[in-house]
Design a protein around this motif. Structure first.
Motif, PDB file in Angstrom:
ATOM      1  N   TYR A   1       0.845  -1.191   0.000  1.00 38.60           N
ATOM      2  CA  TYR A   1       0.000   0.000   0.000  1.00 38.60           C
ATOM      3  C   TYR A   1       0.883   1.244   0.000  1.00 38.60           C
ATOM      4  CZ  TYR A   1      -3.463   3.472   1.402  1.00 38.60           C
ATOM      5  OH  TYR A   1      -4.272   4.573   1.447  1.00 38.60           O
ATOM      6  N   VAL A   2       0.488   2.243  -0.793  1.00 34.16           N
ATOM      7  CA  VAL A   2       1.144   3.548  -0.784  1.00 34.16           C
ATOM      8  C   VAL A   2       0.147   4.575  -0.276  1.00 34.16           C
ATOM      9  CG1 VAL A   2       2.286   5.340  -2.133  1.00 34.16           C
ATOM     10  CG2 VAL A   2       2.636   2.944  -2.734  1.00 34.16           C
ATOM     11  N   HIS A   3       0.517   5.262   0.801  1.00 33.56           N
ATOM     12  CA  HIS A   3      -0.344   6.329   1.312  1.00 33.56           C
ATOM     13  C   HIS A   3      -0.267   7.517   0.357  1.00 33.56           C
ATOM     14  CE1 HIS A   3      -2.550   8.613   4.307  1.00 33.56           C
ATOM     15  NE2 HIS A   3      -1.683   9.594   4.145  1.00 33.56           N
ATOM     16  N   PRO A   4      -1.381   7.878  -0.308  1.00 33.16           N
ATOM     17  CA  PRO A   4      -1.326   8.962  -1.305  1.00 33.16           C
ATOM     18  C   PRO A   4      -0.905  10.282  -0.657  1.00 33.16           C
ATOM     19  CG  PRO A   4      -3.378   7.722  -1.456  1.00 33.16           C
ATOM     20  CD  PRO A   4      -2.713   7.297  -0.195  1.00 33.16           C
ATOM     21  N   ARG A   5       0.101  10.905  -1.244  1.00 30.40           N
ATOM     22  CA  ARG A   5       0.549  12.202  -0.740  1.00 30.40           C
ATOM     23  C   ARG A   5       1.432  12.862  -1.793  1.00 30.40           C
ATOM     24  NH1 ARG A   5       3.682   8.166   1.360  1.00 30.40           N
ATOM     25  NH2 ARG A   5       5.925   8.542   1.635  1.00 30.40           N
ATOM     26  N   LEU A   6       1.440  14.195  -1.778  1.00 26.01           N
ATOM     27  CA  LEU A   6       2.274  14.945  -2.710  1.00 26.01           C
ATOM     28  C   LEU A   6       3.662  15.107  -2.092  1.00 26.01           C
ATOM     29  CD1 LEU A   6      -0.216  17.656  -4.020  1.00 26.01           C
ATOM     30  CD2 LEU A   6       0.740  15.713  -5.276  1.00 26.01           C
ATOM     31  N   ASP A   7       4.488  14.126  -2.307  1.00 19.83           N
ATOM     32  CA  ASP A   7       5.831  14.088  -1.736  1.00 19.83           C
ATOM     33  C   ASP A   7       6.825  13.973  -2.886  1.00 19.83           C
ATOM     34  OD1 ASP A   7       8.260  13.480  -0.609  1.00 19.83           O
ATOM     35  OD2 ASP A   7       7.489  11.983   0.780  1.00 19.83           O
ATOM     36  N   PRO A   8       7.569  15.046  -3.204  1.00 20.49           N
ATOM     37  CA  PRO A   8       8.518  14.984  -4.324  1.00 20.49           C
ATOM     38  C   PRO A   8       9.526  13.835  -4.163  1.00 20.49           C
ATOM     39  CG  PRO A   8       8.250  17.247  -3.577  1.00 20.49           C
ATOM     40  CD  PRO A   8       7.540  16.384  -2.585  1.00 20.49           C
ATOM     41  N   GLY A   9       9.944  13.565  -2.931  1.00 18.64           N
ATOM     42  CA  GLY A   9      10.893  12.480  -2.719  1.00 18.64           C
ATOM     43  C   GLY A   9      10.302  11.132  -3.079  1.00 18.64           C
TER      44      GLY A   9
ATOM     45  N   MET B   1       4.148  -4.225   2.960  1.00 20.09           N
ATOM     46  CA  MET B   1       5.011  -3.097   2.626  1.00 20.09           C
ATOM     47  C   MET B   1       4.100  -1.893   2.459  1.00 20.09           C
ATOM     48  SD  MET B   1       7.964  -1.742   1.977  1.00 20.09           S
ATOM     49  CE  MET B   1       9.134  -3.057   1.616  1.00 20.09           C
ATOM     50  N   GLU B   2       4.240  -0.935   3.354  1.00 19.66           N
ATOM     51  CA  GLU B   2       3.381   0.248   3.352  1.00 19.66           C
ATOM     52  C   GLU B   2       4.263   1.489   3.255  1.00 19.66           C
ATOM     53  OE1 GLU B   2       0.078   2.425   6.260  1.00 19.66           O
ATOM     54  OE2 GLU B   2       0.717   0.347   6.647  1.00 19.66           O
ATOM     55  N   LEU B   3       4.141   2.217   2.173  1.00 20.61           N
ATOM     56  CA  LEU B   3       4.902   3.452   1.988  1.00 20.61           C
ATOM     57  C   LEU B   3       4.053   4.615   2.498  1.00 20.61           C
ATOM     58  CD1 LEU B   3       6.477   2.868  -1.550  1.00 20.61           C
ATOM     59  CD2 LEU B   3       7.418   2.320   0.688  1.00 20.61           C
ATOM     60  N   ALA B   4       4.294   4.972   3.746  1.00 18.39           N
ATOM     61  CA  ALA B   4       3.499   6.018   4.394  1.00 18.39           C
ATOM     62  C   ALA B   4       4.396   7.025   5.094  1.00 18.39           C
ATOM     63  CB  ALA B   4       2.531   5.381   5.386  1.00 18.39           C
ATOM     64  N   GLY B   5       5.600   7.244   4.584  1.00 17.28           N
ATOM     65  CA  GLY B   5       6.522   8.153   5.227  1.00 17.28           C
ATOM     66  C   GLY B   5       6.988   7.589   6.561  1.00 17.28           C
ATOM     67  N   TYR B   6       7.167   8.478   7.522  1.00 22.36           N
ATOM     68  CA  TYR B   6       7.691   8.070   8.832  1.00 22.36           C
ATOM     69  C   TYR B   6       6.576   7.875   9.861  1.00 22.36           C
ATOM     70  CZ  TYR B   6      12.283   8.953   6.930  1.00 22.36           C
ATOM     71  OH  TYR B   6      13.420   8.872   6.163  1.00 22.36           O
ATOM     72  N   ASP B   7       5.388   7.574   9.370  1.00 24.86           N
ATOM     73  CA  ASP B   7       4.231   7.338  10.217  1.00 24.86           C
ATOM     74  C   ASP B   7       4.324   5.932  10.812  1.00 24.86           C
ATOM     75  OD1 ASP B   7       1.793   6.990  11.410  1.00 24.86           O
ATOM     76  OD2 ASP B   7       0.603   7.506   9.631  1.00 24.86           O
ATOM     77  N   LEU B   8       4.444   5.836  12.132  1.00 24.33           N
ATOM     78  CA  LEU B   8       4.579   4.544  12.800  1.00 24.33           C
ATOM     79  C   LEU B   8       3.269   4.080  13.448  1.00 24.33           C
ATOM     80  CD1 LEU B   8       8.129   4.866  14.351  1.00 24.33           C
ATOM     81  CD2 LEU B   8       7.357   3.070  12.802  1.00 24.33           C
ATOM     82  N   ARG B   9       2.154   4.655  13.040  1.00 24.31           N
ATOM     83  CA  ARG B   9       0.881   4.180  13.565  1.00 24.31           C
ATOM     84  C   ARG B   9       0.519   2.832  12.946  1.00 24.31           C
ATOM     85  NH1 ARG B   9      -2.719   9.416  12.343  1.00 24.31           N
ATOM     86  NH2 ARG B   9      -1.451   9.219  10.441  1.00 24.31           N
ATOM     87  N   ILE B  10      -0.151   2.001  13.735  1.00 24.20           N
ATOM     88  CA  ILE B  10      -0.602   0.695  13.261  1.00 24.20           C
ATOM     89  C   ILE B  10      -1.847   0.880  12.395  1.00 24.20           C
ATOM     90  CG2 ILE B  10      -1.500  -1.556  13.949  1.00 24.20           C
ATOM     91  CD1 ILE B  10       1.425  -1.259  14.605  1.00 24.20           C
ATOM     92  N   ASN B  11      -1.832   0.293  11.211  1.00 25.06           N
ATOM     93  CA  ASN B  11      -2.965   0.329  10.299  1.00 25.06           C
ATOM     94  C   ASN B  11      -3.693  -1.016  10.411  1.00 25.06           C
ATOM     95  OD1 ASN B  11      -4.749   0.586   8.187  1.00 25.06           O
ATOM     96  ND2 ASN B  11      -3.235   1.289   6.702  1.00 25.06           N
TER      97      ASN B  11
END
Length: 419
Positions: free
Chosen positions: A80-88, A314-324
């Motif tokens: 899963y990729v958390h949608p966000r406008l992140d240039p990196g 594999m979850e691409l959500a930045g540095y968010d360490l909350r449990i999904n």
């Protein structure tokens, strides 16, 4: 750099601890600077503990993007990729797409094989010298498959494994049942990789921490690197809230936080934190003898003493360490399909764990000197393979610092490969 130098290692995860261990073995002085507390929960602690020569395909493999797009529609899927406008993230995704081709994957295969096999040998040495206090088990890995198409795909990978000189056996359901008589399985077949192994990550981290300390290594906890003191092309000290930590050489082993530290030095080391989850069942209904991968579900199963660890996603959500929660549900439901004696409610009282894997765009770690700073060595970006490649990465760092020829060719792992 030669023997007897003072080396500052930034990061006390499995890579930083391994680097410190082998540096001390070669007669260097070592200080480990760690942003967390002594009991910090690094990404090494909650993973599946695999040592995986069978993982000779990089994360950026052919066809992975198509599967990733399919999985995005399912909140319980392995990716899963958390949608966000992140240039990196966008730049990383473009590089990942470019790297996901058959030519690059085949080129990476022999290198990943050599790194993992070298680490396995080093783990065996460490187990002998410590009485195997970290639970190393060299029983092999079973990849379990529930579909005919999946079995055909795994048979192709098994053939590639044999071409690389690593044994593998394609097995039917009855053959797998004979290897695991104490576990009820609902599978069509699978592949046995006998060179794979597993261990207990928490015990490994504790063992390496003790060995580093006993050999004179110094730990500085709660000491985040906020800057650097430099002269010309040489780093003189890492700047922390507790003062400047001077050294003759520096090792950047900060895991998923490596890019931020690298930017302080004007270095572009692209990486994304990939969140992975695990749950550990203390009293499982059944306990396998081998480690498993539930292939279609991308779930890892590891027996650890009398406990059973289930990990994956594999979850691409930045540095968010909350449990999904859907990610946890996906893993436990998958387990019930492959091992029908288990129920998702078995895990109701278990506390989920998550950690951030440092993922590079091409699926290969960064290991080696940087061009810009002559006394800085990068050792990061191992994604799901930190435990598996930890010892050989640490040994390579120690060889570089000591002026020895590296055990493995490092060109493809250059930290400067993205400029």
């Amino acid at each position: 750099m030669t023997r007897g130098r003072h080396v500052v290692v930034c990061g006390a995860g499995i890579i930083g601890l391994s680097a410190a261990y082998y540096l001390l073995e070669r007669g260097h002085r070592v200080t480990i600077v760690e942003r967390g507390a002594p009991g910090h929960d690094c990404c090494s602690l909650g993973n599946a503990g695999f040592i995986s020569p069978s993982h000779f395909l990089p994360l950026a493999a052919p066809g992975v993007l198509v599967k990733a797009l399919q999985w995005m529609r399912d909140p319980e899927s392995p990716f899963y990729v958390h949608p966000r406008l992140d240039p990196g993230l966008i730049a990383w995704g473009f590089r990942f797409w470019r790297a996901s081709n058959r030519t690059r994957a085949h080129r990476a295969g022999p290198l990943l094989r050599d790194l993992n096999l070298a680490s396995r040998s080093l783990y065996e040495d460490l187990a002998r010298s410590t009485g195997n206090e970290f639970g190393l088990q060299c029983r092999g890995l079973l990849v379990l498959v529930r579909s005919e198409r999946g079995l055909e795909e795994e048979a192709e990978l098994a053939s590639r494994s044999r071409q690389l000189g690593m044994p593998s056996r394609v097995l039917g359901a009855e053959e797998i049942a004979a290897l695991e008589p104490g576990v009820t399985l609902d599978v069509r077949g699978g592949v046995l990789y006998p060179l794979d192994a597993h261990l207990v990550p928490q015990q490994l981290v504790a063992t390496l921490t003790r060995l580093v300390r006993e050999r004179g290594g110094v730990f500085l906890w709660n000491a985040e690197v906020g800057g650097w003191r430099r002269r010309g092309d040489t780093l003189e000290a890492a700047v922390t809230g507790d003062g400047d930590i001077e050294g003759d050489g520096f090792v950047l082993a900060a895991g998923a936080w490596t890019p931020g530290v690298a930017r302080q030095l004007g270095l572009g080391i692209p990486m994304q934190p990939g969140k992975g989850y695990s749950i550990t069942l203390g009293a499982p209904r059944q306990l396998p003898q081998h480690s498993f991968i539930l292939q279609e579900a991308r779930v890892a199963i590891t027996p650890m003493g009398s406990s059973l660890r289930v990990g994956g996603t594999m979850e691409l959500a930045g540095y968010d360490l909350r449990i999904n929660p859907p990610r946890i549900r996906g893993m436990t439901r998958s387990l019930s399909r492959y091992l029908p004696e288990f129920r998702p409610e078995d895990f109701a009282s278990c506390r989920p764990w998550c950690g951030l894997r440092p993922c590079t765009p091409d699926g290969l770690p960064y290991v080696g000197r940087t061009r810009r700073w002559r006394n800085l060595i990068a050792a990061a970006g191992h994604a799901m393979m930190g435990i598996s490649m930890g010892p050989i990465t640490g040994k390579l760092v120690a060889e570089i610092v000591s002026g020895e020829p590296p055990s493995v060719e490092l060109r493809a792992l250059s930290p400067d490969r993205y400029g």
